[in-house]
Design an enzyme around this catalytic site. Sequence first.
Site, PDB file in Angstrom:
ATOM      1  N   ASP A  57       0.883  -1.165   0.000  1.00 33.19           N
ATOM      2  CA  ASP A  57       0.000   0.000   0.000  1.00 33.19           C
ATOM      3  C   ASP A  57       0.916   1.208   0.000  1.00 33.19           C
ATOM      4  O   ASP A  57       1.540   1.531   1.023  1.00 33.19           O
ATOM      5  CB  ASP A  57      -0.906  -0.005   1.234  1.00 33.19           C
ATOM      6  CG  ASP A  57      -1.791   1.231   1.333  1.00 33.19           C
ATOM      7  OD1 ASP A  57      -1.630   2.159   0.511  1.00 33.19           O
ATOM      8  OD2 ASP A  57      -2.631   1.284   2.256  1.00 33.19           O
ATOM      9  N   SER A 137       0.536  13.187 -15.105  1.00 34.97           N
ATOM     10  CA  SER A 137      -0.571  13.117 -16.064  1.00 34.97           C
ATOM     11  C   SER A 137      -0.711  14.443 -16.791  1.00 34.97           C
ATOM     12  O   SER A 137      -0.355  15.504 -16.258  1.00 34.97           O
ATOM     13  CB  SER A 137      -1.884  12.817 -15.328  1.00 34.97           C
ATOM     14  OG  SER A 137      -2.997  12.911 -16.206  1.00 34.97           O
ATOM     15  N   TYR A 150      -8.162  15.118  -8.658  1.00 35.13           N
ATOM     16  CA  TYR A 150      -7.178  14.293  -9.364  1.00 35.13           C
ATOM     17  C   TYR A 150      -6.208  15.187 -10.136  1.00 35.13           C
ATOM     18  O   TYR A 150      -4.992  14.999 -10.081  1.00 35.13           O
ATOM     19  CB  TYR A 150      -7.886  13.324 -10.316  1.00 35.13           C
ATOM     20  CG  TYR A 150      -6.927  12.566 -11.204  1.00 35.13           C
ATOM     21  CD1 TYR A 150      -6.208  11.479 -10.721  1.00 35.13           C
ATOM     22  CD2 TYR A 150      -6.721  12.962 -12.538  1.00 35.13           C
ATOM     23  CE1 TYR A 150      -5.306  10.787 -11.540  1.00 35.13           C
ATOM     24  CE2 TYR A 150      -5.830  12.276 -13.355  1.00 35.13           C
ATOM     25  CZ  TYR A 150      -5.127  11.196 -12.846  1.00 35.13           C
ATOM     26  OH  TYR A 150      -4.230  10.536 -13.652  1.00 35.13           O
ATOM     27  N   LYS A 154      -1.979  15.533  -9.584  1.00 38.28           N
ATOM     28  CA  LYS A 154      -0.969  15.349 -10.616  1.00 38.28           C
ATOM     29  C   LYS A 154      -0.171  16.634 -10.840  1.00 38.28           C
ATOM     30  O   LYS A 154       1.020  16.581 -11.186  1.00 38.28           O
ATOM     31  CB  LYS A 154      -1.609  14.862 -11.911  1.00 38.28           C
ATOM     32  CG  LYS A 154      -2.178  13.451 -11.804  1.00 38.28           C
ATOM     33  CD  LYS A 154      -1.127  12.425 -11.373  1.00 38.28           C
ATOM     34  CE  LYS A 154      -1.634  11.004 -11.401  1.00 38.28           C
ATOM     35  NZ  LYS A 154      -0.602  10.017 -11.039  1.00 38.28           N
TER      36      LYS A 154
END
Length: 246
Positions: A57, A137, A150, A154
């Site tokens: 994890d 990303s 999100y 990034k």
Amino acid sequence: MRLKGKAALITGGASGFGEGIVRKFRAEGAQVVIADINESAAQAKAEELGAAYCGVDVACPRSMTRLADMVIAHFGVPDIVVNNAGVTHQPQSMEQVSEADFDRVLAVNCKSVYLSAKQFVHQMKARKSGVFLNVASTAGVSPRPNLNWYNASKGWMITATRAMAVELAPFGIRVNALNPVAGETPLLASFMGEDTPEMREKFLSTIPIGRFSTPKDMGNAAAFLCSDEADMITGVCLEVDGGRCI
């Protein structure tokens, strides 16, 4: 065999972009540890590609310490650490994203980079060499609506990559990132909200080359940035996006 004699740790390596990076690294001669929260998938991929594996994890300090101990016992301090593991939340208005989803995205996408640095930077400094590759990303460069947190995670990873590169360069450690566009990975349906021909057409219309990023694309770019051929390249966040960010 650009990576012959190199030892690499790749998180999230059992599927998607991570699997593509593992496959390319093995083809280029690297020893690889596949680290993934899905331990059975990591084991299966390791057996297929001749790699080692460990369940992890990446957002848990104890789990990352266990991973580091396993990697170091297996082949010493790695030459290359690829922080590829990542998650997203469902597309929705920023205020509708649950606190639990927000915390999970920031823990997996951001805290994991901090934890991998905690485990390996001091030993790389002592050795005067090492490479980190962070999988960010295009969302951190050109955000899409309804993926706000999100996108932000990034963007954090891109800034962290550049900051790490500046600080670690005097110690012989290079740090770069890859910015893929959406690809054929387990996260694709989550990005789009639903995987339908109409949604795929909508996403593809924003990519000039007209296709998604693939694990092979990512493996090829990663192998170059982690090889000695890229010895003068650090702090670069390379778009692997078919022109999406132009």
